[in-house]
Design a protein around this motif. Sequence first.
Motif, PDB file in Angstrom:
ATOM      1  N   GLY A   1       0.788  -1.227   0.000  1.00 17.40           N
ATOM      2  CA  GLY A   1       0.000   0.000   0.000  1.00 17.40           C
ATOM      3  C   GLY A   1       0.815   1.269   0.000  1.00 17.40           C
ATOM      4  N   ARG A   2       2.131   1.140  -0.166  1.00 17.83           N
ATOM      5  CA  ARG A   2       2.989   2.326  -0.165  1.00 17.83           C
ATOM      6  C   ARG A   2       2.873   3.040  -1.502  1.00 17.83           C
ATOM      7  NH1 ARG A   2       9.309   1.397   0.253  1.00 17.83           N
ATOM      8  NH2 ARG A   2       8.806   0.486  -1.784  1.00 17.83           N
ATOM      9  N   HIS A   3       2.703   4.362  -1.459  1.00 15.35           N
ATOM     10  CA  HIS A   3       2.539   5.157  -2.666  1.00 15.35           C
ATOM     11  C   HIS A   3       3.843   5.200  -3.456  1.00 15.35           C
ATOM     12  CE1 HIS A   3       1.145   8.220  -5.389  1.00 15.35           C
ATOM     13  NE2 HIS A   3       2.097   9.045  -5.010  1.00 15.35           N
ATOM     14  N   MET A   4       3.755   4.863  -4.748  1.00 18.63           N
ATOM     15  CA  MET A   4       4.934   4.835  -5.611  1.00 18.63           C
ATOM     16  C   MET A   4       4.946   5.961  -6.629  1.00 18.63           C
ATOM     17  SD  MET A   4       5.070   0.811  -6.532  1.00 18.63           S
ATOM     18  CE  MET A   4       6.186   1.212  -7.871  1.00 18.63           C
ATOM     19  N   GLY A   5       3.760   6.435  -7.007  1.00 18.34           N
ATOM     20  CA  GLY A   5       3.719   7.470  -8.027  1.00 18.34           C
ATOM     21  C   GLY A   5       2.390   7.463  -8.753  1.00 18.34           C
ATOM     22  N   PHE A   6       2.407   7.874 -10.025  1.00 16.85           N
ATOM     23  CA  PHE A   6       1.185   7.973 -10.817  1.00 16.85           C
ATOM     24  C   PHE A   6       1.445   7.496 -12.244  1.00 16.85           C
ATOM     25  CE2 PHE A   6       1.045  11.269  -7.596  1.00 16.85           C
ATOM     26  CZ  PHE A   6      -0.231  11.147  -7.062  1.00 16.85           C
ATOM     27  N   MET A   7       0.412   6.949 -12.845  1.00 20.89           N
ATOM     28  CA  MET A   7       0.436   6.658 -14.267  1.00 20.89           C
ATOM     29  C   MET A   7      -0.720   7.407 -14.907  1.00 20.89           C
ATOM     30  SD  MET A   7       0.225   3.111 -16.480  1.00 20.89           S
ATOM     31  CE  MET A   7      -1.539   2.891 -16.214  1.00 20.89           C
ATOM     32  N   ALA A   8      -0.437   8.151 -15.961  1.00 20.71           N
ATOM     33  CA  ALA A   8      -1.454   8.959 -16.623  1.00 20.71           C
ATOM     34  C   ALA A   8      -1.532   8.596 -18.096  1.00 20.71           C
ATOM     35  CB  ALA A   8      -1.136  10.446 -16.467  1.00 20.71           C
ATOM     36  N   ILE A   9      -2.744   8.455 -18.594  1.00 18.71           N
ATOM     37  CA  ILE A   9      -2.992   8.203 -20.017  1.00 18.71           C
ATOM     38  C   ILE A   9      -3.728   9.414 -20.578  1.00 18.71           C
ATOM     39  CG2 ILE A   9      -4.084   6.698 -21.714  1.00 18.71           C
ATOM     40  CD1 ILE A   9      -3.936   4.454 -19.672  1.00 18.71           C
ATOM     41  N   GLU A  10      -3.171  10.011 -21.605  1.00 17.54           N
ATOM     42  CA  GLU A  10      -3.752  11.206 -22.201  1.00 17.54           C
ATOM     43  C   GLU A  10      -4.188  10.928 -23.648  1.00 17.54           C
ATOM     44  OE1 GLU A  10      -1.188  14.561 -19.705  1.00 17.54           O
ATOM     45  OE2 GLU A  10      -0.822  14.264 -21.843  1.00 17.54           O
ATOM     46  N   THR A  11      -5.386  11.368 -23.980  1.00 23.83           N
ATOM     47  CA  THR A  11      -5.929  11.202 -25.319  1.00 23.83           C
ATOM     48  C   THR A  11      -6.200  12.571 -25.924  1.00 23.83           C
ATOM     49  OG1 THR A  11      -6.999   9.130 -24.639  1.00 23.83           O
ATOM     50  CG2 THR A  11      -7.741  10.134 -26.696  1.00 23.83           C
ATOM     51  N   ASP A  12      -5.701  12.794 -27.121  1.00 25.97           N
ATOM     52  CA  ASP A  12      -5.932  14.065 -27.814  1.00 25.97           C
ATOM     53  C   ASP A  12      -7.371  14.080 -28.335  1.00 25.97           C
ATOM     54  OD1 ASP A  12      -6.005  16.293 -29.430  1.00 25.97           O
ATOM     55  OD2 ASP A  12      -4.063  15.937 -30.352  1.00 25.97           O
TER      56      ASP A  12
END
Length: 207
Positions: free
Chosen positions: A130-141
């Motif tokens: 449960g330790r926070h590692m970061g973020f993954m973001a998916i972006e669509t134009d």
Amino acid sequence: NVIFVDGCIFDITHRKQTEAALLKSEDEVKRLALVAHNTTNAVLIADAVENIIWVNDGYVRTSGYTLEELRHKKLGYSLEGPGFDQQVADRIRAALETRVAFKEEFISHTKSGEQIWLELDCHPLQDENGRHMGFMAIETDITLRKDTQKQQEELLQRLRLATDSAGIGIFEINLATNEVFWDDRMYEMYGFPKNTELSLYKIFGKA
């Protein structure tokens, strides 16, 4: 001759668990990167303090930035500039600080300064503890979709001006369900209030 042996025993369970979790987390990031590398959408991965650490080719094409240039940037860097929406920025900031998944649509700015519309789908990353590692973001134009919507709204506005000036009423009938839609002018022409409980389909049929 050896008379006795003196030694110490250290409990390294926590260290081993941490090492195992880190190894698993690295494998998970590699798998995510493999998936992201093979999608046409723009994908980025940021660390726990929101520094961008990886992007796929789709992100480079969309933003115009290389990975080396992006390593010095944080999530949300492209929001500033013309078209900046403070409310969207505040919602994104709140979601990042509370580490919850979120979706947003906003105007972004490429390296060349071009304005584009992006749909962002961002998820926090955690290890098995449960330790926070970061973020993954998916972006669509979604610029083309937004431009099309704007054109449709402008066309509809011109149509409304034309029909209002000419005193024309507009209606739609779904022949499968008999559902009827009237604009305000139709109610005026038929002499019924907009909150009438009578069936518009029957009113239209008896006219």
